[in-house]
Design a protein around this motif. Structure first.
Motif, mmCIF file in Angstrom:
data_model
loop_
_atom_site.group_PDB
_atom_site.id
_atom_site.type_symbol
_atom_site.label_atom_id
_atom_site.label_comp_id
_atom_site.label_asym_id
_atom_site.label_seq_id
_atom_site.Cartn_x
_atom_site.Cartn_y
_atom_site.Cartn_z
ATOM 1 N N GLU A 1 0.780 -1.116 0.158
ATOM 2 C CA GLU A 1 -0.065 0.022 -0.023
ATOM 3 C C GLU A 1 1.019 1.210 -0.048
ATOM 4 O O GLU A 1 2.192 0.992 0.297
ATOM 5 C CB GLU A 1 -0.857 0.045 1.088
ATOM 6 C CG GLU A 1 -1.912 -1.121 1.390
ATOM 7 C CD GLU A 1 -2.822 -1.015 2.089
ATOM 8 O OE1 GLU A 1 -2.831 -0.106 3.352
ATOM 9 O OE2 GLU A 1 -3.642 -1.891 2.479
ATOM 10 N N HIS B 1 -5.067 6.822 0.751
ATOM 11 C CA HIS B 1 -4.049 5.759 0.835
ATOM 12 C C HIS B 1 -4.731 4.737 -0.267
ATOM 13 O O HIS B 1 -5.870 4.886 -0.709
ATOM 14 C CB HIS B 1 -3.709 5.215 2.103
ATOM 15 C CG HIS B 1 -4.689 4.488 2.692
ATOM 16 N ND1 HIS B 1 -5.822 5.156 3.535
ATOM 17 C CD2 HIS B 1 -5.001 3.036 2.967
ATOM 18 C CE1 HIS B 1 -6.719 4.238 4.033
ATOM 19 N NE2 HIS B 1 -6.114 2.864 3.731
ATOM 20 N N HIS C 1 -5.395 0.847 -1.715
ATOM 21 C CA HIS C 1 -5.898 -0.417 -1.209
ATOM 22 C C HIS C 1 -5.390 -1.415 -2.366
ATOM 23 O O HIS C 1 -5.560 -1.031 -3.502
ATOM 24 C CB HIS C 1 -7.417 -0.462 -0.932
ATOM 25 C CG HIS C 1 -7.644 -0.294 0.594
ATOM 26 N ND1 HIS C 1 -8.815 -0.429 1.335
ATOM 27 C CD2 HIS C 1 -6.899 0.163 1.589
ATOM 28 C CE1 HIS C 1 -8.859 0.031 2.501
ATOM 29 N NE2 HIS C 1 -7.516 0.358 2.848
ATOM 30 N N SER D 1 -11.013 -0.453 6.141
ATOM 31 C CA SER D 1 -10.403 -1.776 6.680
ATOM 32 C C SER D 1 -10.649 -1.411 8.197
ATOM 33 O O SER D 1 -11.056 -0.435 8.374
ATOM 34 C CB SER D 1 -8.820 -1.973 6.294
ATOM 35 O OG SER D 1 -8.153 -1.104 7.265
ATOM 36 N N ASP E 1 -8.343 1.311 9.473
ATOM 37 C CA ASP E 1 -8.640 2.564 9.035
ATOM 38 C C ASP E 1 -9.840 3.034 9.677
ATOM 39 O O ASP E 1 -9.719 4.532 10.096
ATOM 40 C CB ASP E 1 -9.247 2.574 7.432
ATOM 41 C CG ASP E 1 -8.180 2.061 6.449
ATOM 42 O OD1 ASP E 1 -6.984 1.960 6.630
ATOM 43 O OD2 ASP E 1 -8.478 1.345 5.402
#
Ligand SMILES: [Zn+2]
Length: 174
Positions: free
Chosen positions: A43, A105, A107, A114, A117
């Motif tokens: 990532e 960001h 993925h 997530s 997150d």
């Protein structure tokens, strides 16, 4: 009279977006995030620096990549910023006269948050916007095809993803 005209124009245009970004800044920033996944093997992410505008929206002016702030940020494959790296970010903000207006960001798959997150906001400040680019940021994703989440404090988030460019507007030619 002028305020009435502004009001009428406001009704026609709808509410201002929460974030704006020149398309050129967005496109090159997203391409760089894709490059930093090292061929879709990790990532990547960035703080989005910018300024507040008079209509209440903020303009993204610069991507500051996590691995530039903390060389070890991408080591585990999932983004992790050490607190010791943050003074470097604040120093850059002071130098530019910018603030952190959002983060973004990448993925591997979907642009849904997530567990981490959701549990650990990058900026744990109510009103902060966190964006997620799907599929390692392949094919130059833009608002409408990305995750857009607003932290509301105390573990709560609002999902603005469906608003797309009504929430994060890219200015300039496609
Ligand atoms: Zn994530």
């Amino acid at each position: 009279m002028r305020s009435l005209l502004n009001k009428l124009l406001g009704w026609i245009a709808g509410p201002p977006p929460r974030l704006r970004c020149d398309r050129a800044v967005w496109t090159s920033g997203v391409a760089e995030l894709a490059r930093r996944t090292r061929g879709c093997s990790q990532e990547s992410g960035a703080y989005l620096l910018g300024t507040r505008l008079s209509d209440g929206s903020s303009r993204i002016l610069e991507f500051v990549y996590y691995d530039d702030v903390d060389p070890r940020a991408l080591e585990t494959g999932e983004v992790t910023i050490r607190q010791t790296a943050l003074p470097r970010l604040w120093a850059l903000c002071r130098k530019r006269g910018y603030g952190v207006v959002a983060d973004v960001h990448v993925h591997p798959g979907s642009c849904r948050q997530s567990y981490s997150d959701h549990a650990d906001p990058v900026m744990p400040r109510a009103g902060h916007i966190a964006m997620i680019l799907p599929n390692f940021a392949a094919n130059a994703p833009e608002p409408g095809r990305i995750g857009i989440y607003e932290f509301c404090g105390e573990g709560r988030w609002l999902d603005h993803s469906a608003k797309g460019s009504g929430f994060v507007r890219l200015d300039g030619r496609a």
